[in-house]
Design an enzyme around this catalytic site. Structure first.
Site, PDB file in Angstrom:
ATOM      1  N   SER A 264    -108.196  74.502 -50.718  1.00 51.04           N
ATOM      2  CA  SER A 264    -107.028  73.812 -51.246  1.00 51.04           C
ATOM      3  C   SER A 264    -106.078  74.798 -51.909  1.00 51.04           C
ATOM      4  O   SER A 264    -106.430  75.950 -52.164  1.00 51.04           O
ATOM      5  CB  SER A 264    -107.473  72.770 -52.281  1.00 51.04           C
ATOM      6  OG  SER A 264    -107.879  73.446 -53.456  1.00 51.04           O
ATOM      7  N   LYS A 265    -104.903  74.302 -52.213  1.00 53.54           N
ATOM      8  CA  LYS A 265    -103.910  75.126 -52.891  1.00 53.54           C
ATOM      9  C   LYS A 265    -104.457  75.616 -54.229  1.00 53.54           C
ATOM     10  O   LYS A 265    -104.196  76.732 -54.642  1.00 53.54           O
ATOM     11  CB  LYS A 265    -102.649  74.284 -53.103  1.00 53.54           C
ATOM     12  CG  LYS A 265    -101.629  74.960 -53.970  1.00 53.54           C
ATOM     13  CD  LYS A 265    -100.304  74.239 -53.891  1.00 53.54           C
ATOM     14  CE  LYS A 265     -99.552  74.251 -55.196  1.00 53.54           C
ATOM     15  NZ  LYS A 265     -99.707  75.421 -56.015  1.00 53.54           N
ATOM     16  N   ARG A 266    -105.231  74.752 -54.871  1.00 57.73           N
ATOM     17  CA  ARG A 266    -105.788  75.137 -56.171  1.00 57.73           C
ATOM     18  C   ARG A 266    -106.734  76.344 -56.062  1.00 57.73           C
ATOM     19  O   ARG A 266    -106.765  77.198 -56.927  1.00 57.73           O
ATOM     20  CB  ARG A 266    -106.503  73.956 -56.829  1.00 57.73           C
ATOM     21  CG  ARG A 266    -105.817  73.564 -58.140  1.00 57.73           C
ATOM     22  CD  ARG A 266    -106.364  72.317 -58.744  1.00 57.73           C
ATOM     23  NE  ARG A 266    -106.178  71.162 -57.890  1.00 57.73           N
ATOM     24  CZ  ARG A 266    -107.144  70.306 -57.527  1.00 57.73           C
ATOM     25  NH1 ARG A 266    -108.369  70.494 -57.960  1.00 57.73           N
ATOM     26  NH2 ARG A 266    -106.874  69.289 -56.760  1.00 57.73           N
TER      27      ARG A 266
END
Ligand code: GLU
Length: 518
Positions: A264-266
């Site tokens: 994910s972007k996180r």
């Protein structure tokens, strides 16, 4: 019949394209090219609530940067256009009507509040509500209401949706080229919405109608679409298109570096790597998500890395050009399990591709940094330095820190190195270096001989101490390429100036007196 391979990449413009989506596009591209087929870029924007301005342009730019070229698509047109689903809106109604007529679909009038209440009621009994063969009779739809009532509601312009009517209790098999047969019982499936009274189809209907009318032969897409595949197979059956149904290949997920869960972007923010191909400025929040391009990744490196995240060439080879990938790619060698993203490996690929660039190309990538530091130097000189130094960097952005001393004299000297190398008597040696440089011919062999053989070896001096002090004077620290090459590159006068400056700045070091132990 031998059909021409036609594949499509069909992103929804809901934000920046995730690197997993880029991989899907790449695999479609490799497959199309390998088979002498065609690849289409279709924009799936039927869900207008998730539409993000700029996303479509971003997708086109990102794929172009990576060298993934299309034969038809939203940006270049083609014989089966338009290629943006919102521009095809008028096409879909007749297909929804066909399903209604043939008993494969029904009108449903349930209000969102009713559906919500149903969901809550089920939840309170620890069950999950599904609109299906067991519940549809208790809801408000054209199966439970009289035809007169249905007609009345339609005439009155009540909101409705058209739902697919799964036959009860049948096994639906999806033949997946990666996973083999995947079978699902229709009782487990929700009567998905296909069309809404505002005239918009949902993803499922538009996707099948378009794949059929664009003569798509293979659907290569992310694993997250596998649960929708039984519905898609049933839609082909319902339309009577089973004969020409595309073949499916669902790609494994791209996993976090630790291997648990989808990348994910996180994860990217947390571990410091981009999960998007290009920088993305969110139009609403203004937030910046960083991209591979702006981080200094080369498109060939990104393509190579992505190709191997989920596909295995069956040999030890790791570096592939796009043409080699086209030649070697095979769906049979795509793994069933998720592929772990590896930041170190991404860096390694970029390093390898930096080495493949010509010195001129590296110099062009270095130019903005020189400009930012107000450096004016001869083009040939910059190219030469880049040629010498590129093996020491993985990204163009690392060049300045790695070789600024070719353009600027050091203003400070690494204190730890000074302490370790610049011993008492060093100013004498450095003055001797100046004398040597000023008298011997300015030639690699001559300097090497006079400095290392005659002076250092001849007087049995400590080579490491003298040469590292010299390096400290010229570079400011004790790293860098071969010292004589460095002198030859920056020139005699500049070297002499720097050594003088070091003598003046660091100065002579007192001989340490042995302290008697007491
Ligand atoms: N629009 C879908 C997506 O955004 C396409 C899925 C498919 O390829 O069928 O991924």
């Amino acid at each position: 019949m031998d059909q021409k391979v036609r594949v499509r990449f069909a992103p929804s413009p809901t934000g920046p394209l995730h690197i997993g989506g880029v991989r899907t596009a790449l695999y479609n591209y490799l497959f199309a090219r390998q088979n002498g087929g065609e690849i289409i870029l279709r924009i799936e924007d039927t869900d207008q609530t998730r539409y993000v301005p700029g996303a479509e342009q971003y997708i086109i730019e990102a794929l172009d940067w990576l060298g993934i070229r299309f034969d038809e698509g939203v940006h270049i047109g083609g014989p089966y256009g338009p290629y943006r689903q919102s521009d095809r809106k008028a096409i879909y109604r007749q297909y929804a009507e066909q399903l209604l007529r043939d008993g494969w679909a029904y009108y449903a009038f349930d209000k969102p509040e009713t559906l919500d209440a149903k969901r809550k009621e089920y939840e309170s009994q620890k069950r999950t509500f599904q609109y299906d063969c067991t519940t549809r009779d208790s809801m408000e739809n054209s199966l439970s209401l009289t035809s007169a009532e249905v007609e009345r509601r339609l005439q009155a312009g009540e909101h409705y949706v058209v739902r697919f009517k799964f036959p009860a209790g049948i096994d639906i098999t999806v033949h997946d080229l990666i996973r083999g047969d995947v079978t699902m019982n229709s009782n487990l499936l929700d009567d998905k919405v296909l069309f809404k009274s505002d005239g918009m189809p949902t993803y499922h209907l538009a996707n099948i109608v378009d794949d059929h009318s664009m003569h798509i032969t293979h659907v290569i897409r992310g694993e997250e679409w596998l649960p929708s595949a039984p519905l898609h197979v049933m839609l082909y059956r319902a339309f009577g298109w089973e004969e020409t149904m595309p073949r499916f290949a669902h790609l494994p997920l791209l996993l976090k570096p630790e291997g648990n869960g989808k990348l994910s972007k996180r994860d990217g923010d947390r571990l410091g790597f981009p999960v998007f191909p290009l920088d993305w400025h969110d139009p609403e929040s203004g937030e910046l998500s960083s991209g591979y391009r702006e981080r200094g990744y080369l498109p060939e490196a990104v393509v190579n890395m992505l190709a191997l995240l989920g596909w295995n060439p069956g040999t030890e080879q790791e570096l592939f050009t796009m043409d080699e990938l086209i030649d070697r790619f095979s769906i049979e060698h795509i793994s069933k399990s998720g592929a772990k993203f590896n930041v170190e490996k991404a860096r390694w690929f970029n390093h390898e591709y930096m080495q493949k660039l010509s010195d001129e190309e590296v110099a062009a990538l270095f130019a903005p940094q020189l400009e930012a530091h107000n450096i004016k130097a001869a083009h040939e000189y910059i190219v030469k330095v880049c040629g010498m130094m590129k093996e020491r960097v993985s990204f163009p952005g690392e060049l300045w820190d790695t070789c600024s001393y070719f353009f600027e004299a050091p203003t400070t000297y690494d204190p730890a190195a000074v302490k370790k190398r610049w011993k008492s008597g060093m100013t004498v040696h450095m003055n001797k270096v100046i004398e040597i440089l000023e008298t011997v011919p300015f030639d690699y062999e001559a300097i090497h001989h006079a400095l290392l053989d005659e002076y250092i070896a001849g007087r049995q001096l400590n080579t490491g101490q003298v040469m590292n002090s010299l390096r400290l004077a010229v570079v400011g620290k004790t790293v860098g390429p071969d010292m004589i090459t460095l002198i030859m590159t920056i020139g005699k006068d500049e070297t002499v100036r720097r050594v003088r400056r070091a003598i003046d700045t660091i100065g002579e070091v007192e001989e340490k007196q042995e302290q008697p132990n007491n």
